[in-house]
Design a protein around this motif. Structure first.
Motif, PDB file in Angstrom:
ATOM      1  N   HIS A  26       0.315  -1.421   0.495  1.00 19.66           N
ATOM      2  CA  HIS A  26       0.020   0.352  -0.230  1.00 19.66           C
ATOM      3  C   HIS A  26       0.676   1.470   0.118  1.00 19.66           C
ATOM      4  O   HIS A  26       0.342   2.318  -0.833  1.00 19.66           O
ATOM      5  N   PHE A  27       1.883   1.286   0.692  1.00 25.27           N
ATOM      6  CA  PHE A  27       2.681   2.199   0.657  1.00 25.27           C
ATOM      7  C   PHE A  27       3.909   2.401   0.217  1.00 25.27           C
ATOM      8  O   PHE A  27       4.800   1.509   0.124  1.00 25.27           O
ATOM      9  N   ALA A  28       3.469   3.764  -0.885  1.00 28.31           N
ATOM     10  CA  ALA A  28       4.812   3.328  -1.613  1.00 28.31           C
ATOM     11  C   ALA A  28       6.149   4.530  -1.960  1.00 28.31           C
ATOM     12  O   ALA A  28       7.190   3.933  -2.551  1.00 28.31           O
ATOM     13  N   GLY A  29       5.917   5.216  -1.237  1.00 29.73           N
ATOM     14  CA  GLY A  29       6.921   6.129  -1.749  1.00 29.73           C
ATOM     15  C   GLY A  29       6.988   7.108  -0.220  1.00 29.73           C
ATOM     16  O   GLY A  29       6.275   6.697   0.972  1.00 29.73           O
ATOM     17  N   PRO A  30       7.943   8.073  -0.346  1.00 29.51           N
ATOM     18  CA  PRO A  30       7.826   9.458   1.160  1.00 29.51           C
ATOM     19  C   PRO A  30       6.262   9.636   1.438  1.00 29.51           C
ATOM     20  O   PRO A  30       5.568  10.247   0.676  1.00 29.51           O
ATOM     21  N   ALA A  31       5.546  10.547   2.776  1.00 36.01           N
ATOM     22  CA  ALA A  31       5.250  10.979   3.024  1.00 36.01           C
ATOM     23  C   ALA A  31       3.559  10.202   3.290  1.00 36.01           C
ATOM     24  O   ALA A  31       2.764  10.252   2.726  1.00 36.01           O
ATOM     25  N   TRP A  32       4.712   9.083   3.116  1.00 38.08           N
ATOM     26  CA  TRP A  32       2.791   7.195   3.594  1.00 38.08           C
ATOM     27  C   TRP A  32       2.120   7.374   2.214  1.00 38.08           C
ATOM     28  O   TRP A  32       1.265   7.553   1.708  1.00 38.08           O
ATOM     29  N   GLN A  33       3.405   7.824   0.448  1.00 38.96           N
ATOM     30  CA  GLN A  33       2.133   7.808  -0.409  1.00 38.96           C
ATOM     31  C   GLN A  33       1.978   6.655  -0.700  1.00 38.96           C
ATOM     32  O   GLN A  33       2.477   5.553  -0.818  1.00 38.96           O
ATOM     33  N   VAL A  34       0.304   7.060  -1.431  1.00 42.08           N
ATOM     34  CA  VAL A  34       0.147   5.284  -1.266  1.00 42.08           C
ATOM     35  C   VAL A  34      -0.053   4.910  -2.845  1.00 42.08           C
ATOM     36  O   VAL A  34       0.229   5.818  -3.855  1.00 42.08           O
ATOM     37  N   SER A  35       0.687   3.083  -3.668  1.00 43.89           N
ATOM     38  CA  SER A  35       0.478   2.651  -4.050  1.00 43.89           C
ATOM     39  C   SER A  35      -0.143   3.710  -5.737  1.00 43.89           C
ATOM     40  O   SER A  35      -1.492   3.153  -4.990  1.00 43.89           O
ATOM     41  N   ALA A  36       0.556   3.941  -6.049  1.00 41.17           N
ATOM     42  CA  ALA A  36      -0.656   4.136  -7.570  1.00 41.17           C
ATOM     43  C   ALA A  36      -1.268   3.018  -8.022  1.00 41.17           C
ATOM     44  O   ALA A  36      -2.329   2.256  -8.648  1.00 41.17           O
ATOM     45  N   THR A  37      -0.478   1.186  -8.285  1.00 41.15           N
ATOM     46  CA  THR A  37      -0.798  -0.091  -8.407  1.00 41.15           C
ATOM     47  C   THR A  37      -1.368  -0.518  -7.194  1.00 41.15           C
ATOM     48  O   THR A  37      -1.451  -2.637  -8.119  1.00 41.15           O
ATOM     49  N   PHE A  38      -1.392  -0.382  -6.005  1.00 44.97           N
ATOM     50  CA  PHE A  38      -2.257  -1.480  -4.626  1.00 44.97           C
ATOM     51  C   PHE A  38      -3.394  -2.488  -5.465  1.00 44.97           C
ATOM     52  O   PHE A  38      -3.128  -3.585  -4.665  1.00 44.97           O
ATOM     53  N   ALA A  39      -4.392  -1.745  -5.246  1.00 47.93           N
ATOM     54  CA  ALA A  39      -5.627  -2.642  -6.002  1.00 47.93           C
ATOM     55  C   ALA A  39      -4.960  -3.835  -7.019  1.00 47.93           C
ATOM     56  O   ALA A  39      -5.381  -5.222  -7.021  1.00 47.93           O
ATOM     57  N   GLU A  40      -4.181  -3.164  -8.400  1.00 50.38           N
ATOM     58  CA  GLU A  40      -3.929  -4.256  -9.731  1.00 50.38           C
ATOM     59  C   GLU A  40      -2.843  -5.282  -8.442  1.00 50.38           C
ATOM     60  O   GLU A  40      -2.477  -6.544  -8.509  1.00 50.38           O
ATOM     61  N   ASP A  41      -2.016  -4.719  -7.167  1.00 52.14           N
ATOM     62  CA  ASP A  41      -1.062  -6.041  -6.752  1.00 52.14           C
ATOM     63  C   ASP A  41      -1.414  -6.886  -6.288  1.00 52.14           C
ATOM     64  O   ASP A  41      -1.706  -7.770  -6.028  1.00 52.14           O
ATOM     65  N   THR A  42      -2.278  -6.701  -5.279  1.00 57.19           N
ATOM     66  CA  THR A  42      -3.491  -6.885  -4.725  1.00 57.19           C
ATOM     67  C   THR A  42      -4.418  -7.896  -5.294  1.00 57.19           C
ATOM     68  O   THR A  42      -3.768  -9.783  -4.950  1.00 57.19           O
ATOM     69  N   ALA A  43      -4.745  -7.601  -6.209  1.00 55.33           N
ATOM     70  CA  ALA A  43      -5.570  -8.710  -7.389  1.00 55.33           C
ATOM     71  C   ALA A  43      -4.319  -9.458  -7.563  1.00 55.33           C
ATOM     72  O   ALA A  43      -4.956 -10.898  -7.510  1.00 55.33           O
ATOM     73  N   ARG A  44      -3.782  -9.223  -8.704  1.00 51.18           N
ATOM     74  CA  ARG A  44      -2.988 -10.201  -8.749  1.00 51.18           C
ATOM     75  C   ARG A  44      -2.220 -11.542  -7.813  1.00 51.18           C
ATOM     76  O   ARG A  44      -2.337 -12.637  -8.141  1.00 51.18           O
ATOM     77  N   ILE A  45      -2.077 -10.867  -6.816  1.00 57.50           N
ATOM     78  CA  ILE A  45      -1.567 -11.953  -5.301  1.00 57.50           C
ATOM     79  C   ILE A  45      -2.734 -12.592  -4.978  1.00 57.50           C
ATOM     80  O   ILE A  45      -2.670 -14.054  -4.732  1.00 57.50           O
ATOM     81  N   ALA A  46      -4.058 -11.902  -4.897  1.00 55.29           N
ATOM     82  CA  ALA A  46      -5.272 -12.765  -4.013  1.00 55.29           C
ATOM     83  C   ALA A  46      -5.769 -13.993  -5.511  1.00 55.29           C
ATOM     84  O   ALA A  46      -5.934 -14.546  -5.161  1.00 55.29           O
ATOM     85  N   ALA A  47      -5.397 -13.149  -6.848  1.00 56.29           N
ATOM     86  CA  ALA A  47      -6.324 -14.442  -7.606  1.00 56.29           C
ATOM     87  C   ALA A  47      -4.730 -15.315  -8.123  1.00 56.29           C
ATOM     88  O   ALA A  47      -4.902 -16.570  -8.029  1.00 56.29           O
ATOM     89  N   GLY A  48      -3.780 -15.128  -6.599  1.00 55.77           N
ATOM     90  CA  GLY A  48      -2.595 -17.198  -6.640  1.00 55.77           C
ATOM     91  C   GLY A  48      -3.312 -17.906  -6.262  1.00 55.77           C
ATOM     92  O   GLY A  48      -4.284 -17.777  -5.101  1.00 55.77           O
ATOM     93  N   GLU A  49      -2.440 -18.681  -6.095  1.00 56.25           N
ATOM     94  CA  GLU A  49      -3.510 -20.444  -5.290  1.00 56.25           C
ATOM     95  C   GLU A  49      -3.028 -20.472  -4.093  1.00 56.25           C
ATOM     96  O   GLU A  49      -3.740 -21.361  -3.247  1.00 56.25           O
ATOM     97  N   ARG A  50      -1.810 -19.653  -3.617  1.00 54.68           N
ATOM     98  CA  ARG A  50      -1.323 -19.695  -2.221  1.00 54.68           C
ATOM     99  C   ARG A  50      -0.302 -18.531  -1.571  1.00 54.68           C
ATOM    100  O   ARG A  50      -0.312 -18.000  -2.559  1.00 54.68           O
ATOM    101  N   TRP A  51      -1.131 -18.128  -0.730  1.00 53.93           N
ATOM    102  CA  TRP A  51      -0.712 -17.124  -0.089  1.00 53.93           C
ATOM    103  C   TRP A  51      -0.957 -16.355   1.039  1.00 53.93           C
ATOM    104  O   TRP A  51      -2.019 -17.332   1.763  1.00 53.93           O
ATOM    105  N   VAL A  52      -0.843 -16.119   2.223  1.00 53.90           N
ATOM    106  CA  VAL A  52      -0.886 -15.252   3.243  1.00 53.90           C
ATOM    107  C   VAL A  52      -0.700 -13.836   3.236  1.00 53.90           C
ATOM    108  O   VAL A  52       0.231 -13.356   2.942  1.00 53.90           O
TER     109      VAL A  52
END
Length: 191
Positions: free
Chosen positions: A36-62
């Motif tokens: 979620h936090f990608a840079g200084p001043a707690w900047q939110v990642s522009a690709t957070f939703a896509e990155d999370t969706a990619r991980i969630a689409a996987g078969e194995r994760w925590v």
């Protein structure tokens, strides 16, 4: 358990338990705050939703955390288990205070190179204030989601103390239906 969400309020110990659970089960661990936090001043990642969706689409994760609403349903729909650290406020506050003091004193580098700074302690979104003010709200939200028919196949393991969490993680206790039944939370297991 192949796709596991570890949930609870800020400071409950989600990352610590999720990391250990990932090692124990041989599952890749992903820290939601690091995504979620990608840079200084707690900047939110522009690709957070896509990155999370990619991980969630996987078969194995925590994954450790509820995340913003933009990804919450997706994670709940893809998970096959939720481990809920439902600790009392007094336990969480002791933990989050100790953690934030250590981070501030030692100037620990966190997500995106950020640090907890003393002046941030006065802000309402600082972890200490967040944990205090949102404890009941977060607990109710997780309880509602656990009872939501959309997520019916999920196994929800509710751990009510650090001791229960440690025993469960180490295989010392088996989860069982919660002895304090709540019709809205019939699928929740407790230790």
């Amino acid at each position: 358990m192949e796709r596991v969400l570890v949930l609870g309020i800020t400071g409950a110990g989600k990352s610590t338990l999720a990391r250990a659970l990932g090692r124990r089960l041989g599952l890749p661990f992903h820290e939601l705050d690091a995504l979620h936090f990608a840079g200084p001043a707690w900047q939110v990642s522009a690709t957070f939703a896509e990155d999370t969706a990619r991980i969630a689409a996987g078969e194995r994760w925590v994954l450790d955390g509820q995340g913003p609403e933009t990804v919450r349903d997706l994670m709940w729909e893809r998970a096959d288990a939720v481990v809920w650290l439902d600790f009392p406020r007094r336990v969480v506050m002791r933990r989050v205070l100790r953690r934030s003091l250590r981070r501030s004193l030692l100037r620990e580098r966190l997500f995106g190179g950020n640090r907890e700074r003393w002046r941030e302690w006065l802000r309402g979104d600082h972890p200490v204030w967040w944990a205090w003010s949102r404890h009941a709200e977060r607990r109710a939200d997780i309880g509602r989601r656990a009872a939501d028919p959309r997520f019916a196949p999920l196994r929800v393991i509710r751990l009510r103390s650090p001791g229960e969490a440690e025993a469960w993680l180490n295989g010392g206790t088996r989860s069982r239906p919660d002895p304090r039944p709540d019709p809205a939370q019939g699928r929740i297991e407790s230790t």
